[in-house]
Design an enzyme around this catalytic site. Sequence first.
Site, mmCIF file in Angstrom:
data_model
loop_
_atom_site.group_PDB
_atom_site.id
_atom_site.type_symbol
_atom_site.label_atom_id
_atom_site.label_comp_id
_atom_site.label_asym_id
_atom_site.label_seq_id
_atom_site.Cartn_x
_atom_site.Cartn_y
_atom_site.Cartn_z
ATOM 1 N N ASN A 198 -7.491 -2.899 14.586
ATOM 2 C CA ASN A 198 -8.892 -3.144 14.196
ATOM 3 C C ASN A 198 -9.027 -4.348 13.250
ATOM 4 O OD1 ASN A 198 -7.853 -2.214 11.795
ATOM 5 N ND2 ASN A 198 -9.229 -0.461 11.576
ATOM 6 N N HIS B 144 -7.305 -4.823 10.395
ATOM 7 C CA HIS B 144 -7.051 -4.606 8.962
ATOM 8 C C HIS B 144 -5.777 -5.313 8.507
ATOM 9 C CE1 HIS B 144 -4.722 -0.497 9.582
ATOM 10 N NE2 HIS B 144 -3.879 -1.504 9.567
ATOM 11 N N GLU C 189 -9.729 -1.959 5.580
ATOM 12 C CA GLU C 189 -10.296 -1.692 6.897
ATOM 13 C C GLU C 189 -11.539 -2.569 7.098
ATOM 14 O OE1 GLU C 189 -8.533 -0.036 8.805
ATOM 15 O OE2 GLU C 189 -7.775 1.840 7.971
ATOM 16 N N ASP D 232 0.819 -1.217 0.000
ATOM 17 C CA ASP D 232 0.000 0.000 0.000
ATOM 18 C C ASP D 232 0.850 1.263 0.000
ATOM 19 O OD1 ASP D 232 0.917 -0.466 2.581
ATOM 20 O OD2 ASP D 232 -1.050 -0.964 3.370
#
Length: 247
Positions: A136, A138, A143, A67
């Site tokens: 979280n 991801h 996400e 990314d």
Amino acid sequence: MLVLIRDDYETMSREAARRVATVVRRKPNCVLGFATGSTPLGLYRELIRMHREEGLDFSKVTTFNLDEYVGLPPEHDQSYHYFMWENLFSHINVDRRFVHIPHGMAEDVEGFCAWYERRIAEAGGIDVQILGIGANGHIAFNEPSSSLGSRTRIKPLAGTTREANARFFASPDEVPTHAITMGVGTIMEARKLLLLASGDAKADAIARTVEGPISAMVPASIVQLHRDAVVLLDSAAAAGLTLHYPE
Ligand code: F6R
């Protein structure tokens, strides 16, 4: 899925490097998928050491990063381009022409993402993909609620991810709002996955990834479906697991 728990961050990082180096030695022209963030830094330090002291050769290796922030040029010191050159690529003998990192300043983002997917396919697919995990759940910047079949695309960053990453920027407002990220489907096509997590801040996400149901609300949980996934943890990140995992 193989869950491996090591006592501390350094031992975990050395185990990760040993596994990556095995792939590079067996297949010198392999395709490696890299991640950024704090977690793989120990792995990268160990790969640099193996290059310097043991002659681990990256000259034929092709790389793809997961990314990049949208809106940051490669020379920005918080871009993932900068991170990779600073923390790994400048210190090993990788061929610049074989390095791929999503372009955060691409004008035609959709066209760029389609090209990135094509390049991965033309390179023969990713042999081993290194992954970190967000608190979280991801992976890359997929996400919670990301499609588990998604491909490389632009995604908004979750508020909690922007807060977590604000530590690297002068002010929280400077954290980009979007990233170009490989999709969950793209990641799942890698022949091997090596997911690393360290520290108690990741314990809950790891428990949900390894022992919870597969869910788009915890994108990392999709690794349960992969045929050759290793989840490599230090003991703090493993603290929420309830089963016993052999050494
Ligand atoms: C970075 C990436 C992210 C990180 C994750 C964990 O390329 O894909 O998913 O792996 O946010 O970051 P750290 O390691 O800094 O806790």
